[in-house]
Design a protein around this motif. Structure first.
Motif, PDB file in Angstrom:
ATOM      1  N   ARG A  50      13.899   5.802  19.007  1.00  0.00           N
ATOM      2  CA  ARG A  50      13.658   4.361  19.089  1.00  0.00           C
ATOM      3  C   ARG A  50      13.880   3.755  17.711  1.00  0.00           C
ATOM      4  N   LYS A  51      13.814   2.440  17.631  1.00  0.00           N
ATOM      5  CA  LYS A  51      14.036   1.747  16.370  1.00  0.00           C
ATOM      6  C   LYS A  51      12.700   1.399  15.716  1.00  0.00           C
ATOM      7  N   GLY A  52      12.494   1.925  14.513  1.00  0.00           N
ATOM      8  CA  GLY A  52      11.366   1.511  13.703  1.00  0.00           C
ATOM      9  C   GLY A  52      11.825   0.475  12.687  1.00  0.00           C
ATOM     10  N   ARG A  53      10.909   0.021  11.842  1.00  0.00           N
ATOM     11  CA  ARG A  53      11.233  -1.023  10.862  1.00  0.00           C
ATOM     12  C   ARG A  53      10.560  -0.740   9.525  1.00  0.00           C
ATOM     13  N   PHE A  54      11.310  -0.981   8.456  1.00  0.00           N
ATOM     14  CA  PHE A  54      10.743  -1.013   7.111  1.00  0.00           C
ATOM     15  C   PHE A  54      10.663  -2.473   6.662  1.00  0.00           C
ATOM     16  N   TRP A  55       9.537  -2.839   6.063  1.00  0.00           N
ATOM     17  CA  TRP A  55       9.299  -4.201   5.576  1.00  0.00           C
ATOM     18  C   TRP A  55       8.919  -4.134   4.094  1.00  0.00           C
ATOM     19  N   PRO A  56       9.729  -4.641   3.193  1.00  0.00           N
ATOM     20  CA  PRO A  56       9.302  -4.724   1.792  1.00  0.00           C
ATOM     21  C   PRO A  56       8.518  -6.016   1.544  1.00  0.00           C
ATOM     22  N   TYR A  57       7.502  -5.933   0.709  1.00  0.00           N
ATOM     23  CA  TYR A  57       6.742  -7.104   0.279  1.00  0.00           C
ATOM     24  C   TYR A  57       6.808  -7.121  -1.244  1.00  0.00           C
ATOM     25  N   ILE A  58       7.428  -8.172  -1.787  1.00  0.00           N
ATOM     26  CA  ILE A  58       7.805  -8.205  -3.198  1.00  0.00           C
ATOM     27  C   ILE A  58       7.041  -9.306  -3.912  1.00  0.00           C
ATOM     28  N   GLU A  60       6.285 -11.150  -7.890  1.00  0.00           N
ATOM     29  CA  GLU A  60       6.636 -11.296  -9.297  1.00  0.00           C
ATOM     30  C   GLU A  60       5.383 -11.342 -10.159  1.00  0.00           C
ATOM     31  N   GLN A  61       4.318 -11.930  -9.640  1.00  0.00           N
ATOM     32  CA  GLN A  61       3.059 -12.014 -10.371  1.00  0.00           C
ATOM     33  C   GLN A  61       2.530 -10.619 -10.692  1.00  0.00           C
ATOM     34  N   HIS A  62       2.553  -9.742  -9.695  1.00  0.00           N
ATOM     35  CA  HIS A  62       2.296  -8.316  -9.874  1.00  0.00           C
ATOM     36  C   HIS A  62       3.621  -7.627  -9.547  1.00  0.00           C
ATOM     37  N   PRO A  63       4.323  -7.113 -10.556  1.00  0.00           N
ATOM     38  CA  PRO A  63       5.742  -6.744 -10.368  1.00  0.00           C
ATOM     39  C   PRO A  63       5.960  -5.439  -9.603  1.00  0.00           C
ATOM     40  N   TYR A  64       5.661  -5.483  -8.299  1.00  0.00           N
ATOM     41  CA  TYR A  64       5.819  -4.299  -7.464  1.00  0.00           C
ATOM     42  C   TYR A  64       6.498  -4.680  -6.159  1.00  0.00           C
ATOM     43  N   SER A  65       7.163  -3.704  -5.555  1.00  0.00           N
ATOM     44  CA  SER A  65       7.817  -3.874  -4.259  1.00  0.00           C
ATOM     45  C   SER A  65       7.215  -2.840  -3.314  1.00  0.00           C
ATOM     46  N   VAL A  66       6.367  -3.283  -2.409  1.00  0.00           N
ATOM     47  CA  VAL A  66       5.609  -2.390  -1.542  1.00  0.00           C
ATOM     48  C   VAL A  66       6.219  -2.409  -0.146  1.00  0.00           C
ATOM     49  N   ALA A 241       6.714  10.278  10.074  1.00  0.00           N
ATOM     50  CA  ALA A 241       7.494  10.228   8.837  1.00  0.00           C
ATOM     51  C   ALA A 241       7.649   8.803   8.314  1.00  0.00           C
ATOM     52  N   GLY A 242       7.485   7.784   9.179  1.00  0.00           N
ATOM     53  CA  GLY A 242       7.675   6.402   8.759  1.00  0.00           C
ATOM     54  C   GLY A 242       6.734   5.964   7.656  1.00  0.00           C
ATOM     55  N   PRO A 243       5.403   6.078   7.843  1.00  0.00           N
ATOM     56  CA  PRO A 243       4.480   5.688   6.768  1.00  0.00           C
ATOM     57  C   PRO A 243       4.675   6.498   5.489  1.00  0.00           C
ATOM     58  N   ARG A 244       5.017   7.785   5.636  1.00  0.00           N
ATOM     59  CA  ARG A 244       5.257   8.594   4.435  1.00  0.00           C
ATOM     60  C   ARG A 244       6.496   8.098   3.688  1.00  0.00           C
ATOM     61  N   ALA A 245       7.541   7.748   4.449  1.00  0.00           N
ATOM     62  CA  ALA A 245       8.744   7.214   3.806  1.00  0.00           C
ATOM     63  C   ALA A 245       8.447   5.906   3.090  1.00  0.00           C
ATOM     64  N   ALA A 246       7.588   5.065   3.673  1.00  0.00           N
ATOM     65  CA  ALA A 246       7.222   3.796   3.039  1.00  0.00           C
ATOM     66  C   ALA A 246       6.552   4.035   1.683  1.00  0.00           C
ATOM     67  N   ILE A 247       5.706   5.055   1.606  1.00  0.00           N
ATOM     68  CA  ILE A 247       5.053   5.389   0.338  1.00  0.00           C
ATOM     69  C   ILE A 247       6.090   5.807  -0.693  1.00  0.00           C
ATOM     70  N   LEU A 248       6.990   6.704  -0.297  1.00  0.00           N
ATOM     71  CA  LEU A 248       8.000   7.200  -1.237  1.00  0.00           C
ATOM     72  C   LEU A 248       8.945   6.089  -1.676  1.00  0.00           C
ATOM     73  N   PHE A 249       9.361   5.214  -0.727  1.00  0.00           N
ATOM     74  CA  PHE A 249      10.221   4.085  -1.088  1.00  0.00           C
ATOM     75  C   PHE A 249       9.525   3.175  -2.099  1.00  0.00           C
ATOM     76  N   THR A 250       8.225   2.957  -1.918  1.00  0.00           N
ATOM     77  CA  THR A 250       7.471   2.086  -2.829  1.00  0.00           C
ATOM     78  C   THR A 250       7.442   2.650  -4.236  1.00  0.00           C
ATOM     79  N   ILE A 251       7.135   3.941  -4.361  1.00  0.00           N
ATOM     80  CA  ILE A 251       7.044   4.559  -5.684  1.00  0.00           C
ATOM     81  C   ILE A 251       8.402   4.528  -6.381  1.00  0.00           C
ATOM     82  N   LEU A 252       9.474   4.868  -5.661  1.00  0.00           N
ATOM     83  CA  LEU A 252      10.805   4.886  -6.267  1.00  0.00           C
ATOM     84  C   LEU A 252      11.321   3.477  -6.546  1.00  0.00           C
ATOM     85  N   ALA A 253      10.925   2.516  -5.700  1.00  0.00           N
ATOM     86  CA  ALA A 253      11.322   1.127  -5.968  1.00  0.00           C
ATOM     87  C   ALA A 253      10.697   0.631  -7.265  1.00  0.00           C
TER      88      ALA A 253
END
Length: 325
Positions: A50-58, A60-66, A241-253
């Motif tokens: 099935r199709k899952g989704r990744f959502w970035p929340y970016i 500037e005030q706190h310079p992170y992409s979660v 694997a989806g939530p785990r991938a979100a964590i790894l994407f956040t750290i590397l971003a």
């Protein structure tokens, strides 16, 4: 392969406290950018995938992409992540956001994307060249104003928009009203006019605050990493694997955003978290970069500056050719 997957799982679990800390800080911001991108998820059994989704929340005030992961594109995903957020939210016209805006008692304020609006008028230039090209030209003027206002402070940028952008927006609004009275049903132009009129208040909102941006390109550039990555890793092996991938994407971003050598950064924070180090704020990518300047890829910063300078030069030449002699 099974052993490697177990290592990835263990790393994501170890990085979770740092992920949660970045999420906490991002939600304390007053301005966010978000978007989403699909990913194929293997479900196993008869269901297949099935199709899952990744959502970035970016922020500037706190310079992170979660990143957040959801199993579908229903509104409950963004609503759950944004619980407690108060401020401006840059997003596309996805209908799932409407409930979030209307149900927040004005605590979450929509900021729409002029890049999306421009794209729709550009698509109409073949069937309605005169009307569509005029709208595209006015939108170019809005972007020219933004280009000149970019180096300014937030306060000065807002003043520039009030002095210059609002008059262009007034012309666009008047033209949209005129076009709406003479629509060609189901034409590309009528769809573009409907989109802009339906989003009009949110499209004008960026002029209210100098911290806001004219479009949502910031988040679209962020999800490009997943769009390119899908060609390599193809799918997620399970829903877990989806939530785990979100964590790894956040750290590397975070490492990419602050131009940190990723392996050096990841190795140290994994060792510290494995040792139950509770100083999470010291591991945040911006603060870690300040304390480890030798691990910051300065040549990347110089490349970015050179690229920005080339873009400014191109835009300056383009404006010069359009000015009347």
């Amino acid at each position: 392969r099974s052993t490697l997957c177990d290592w990835v799982k263990a790393a994501a679990e170890l990085l979770q406290p740092l992920y949660k800390r970045q999420k906490e800080l991002v939600l304390q911001s007053s301005v966010l950018w978000t978007d989403d991108t699909p990913v194929t998820v293997l479900m196993g059994g008869k269901e297949g995938s099935r199709k899952g989704r990744f959502w970035p929340y970016i922020s500037e005030q706190h310079p992170y992409s979660v990143y957040d992961y959801t199993e579908s594109r229903v509104r409950d995903g963004p609503a759950k992540f944004l619980a407690g957020f108060r401020g401006y939210l840059h997003a596309d016209a996805y209908a799932g956001y409407d409930h979030i805006f209307t149900g927040s008692n004005d605590s979450i304020v929509e900021v729409a994307c002029w890049a999306h609006a421009r794209r729709k008028f550009f698509e109409a230039t073949q069937s309605s060249p005169r009307e569509a090209h005029q709208m595209v030209e006015w939108i170019k003027q809005l972007y020219d104003i933004e280009d000149q206002a970019r180096p300014l402070s937030d306060e000065a940028r807002q003043v520039r928009r009030e002095q210059e952008a609002n008059s262009v927006l007034d012309r666009i609004e008047q033209n949209l009203d005129e076009l709406a009275h003479h629509p060609v049903r189901k034409s590309a132009l009528s769809k573009a006019v409907w989109y802009a009129r339906n989003q009009w208040q949110a499209l004008r909102r960026y002029t209210e605050d100098g911290r806001l941006s004219i479009d949502n390109n910031k988040s679209e550039r962020t999800v490009r990493a997943q769009a390119i990555g899908r060609k390599n890793w193809l799918f997620l092996g399970s829903p877990q694997a989806g939530p785990r991938a979100a964590i790894l994407f956040t750290i590397l971003a975070g490492a990419k955003r602050h131009r940190i050598e990723p392996w050096t950064y990841l190795r140290e924070i994994l060792l510290r978290l494995h040792g139950d180090d509770q100083h999470l704020d010291e591991m945040l990518p911006d603060r870690w970069a300040d304390n480890h300047p030798e691990s910051v890829l300065t040549y990347r910063l110089e490349e970015s500056r050179q690229k920005a300078a080339r873009q400014r030069d191109r835009r300056h030449r383009r404006r010069a050719t359009r000015q009347p002699k």
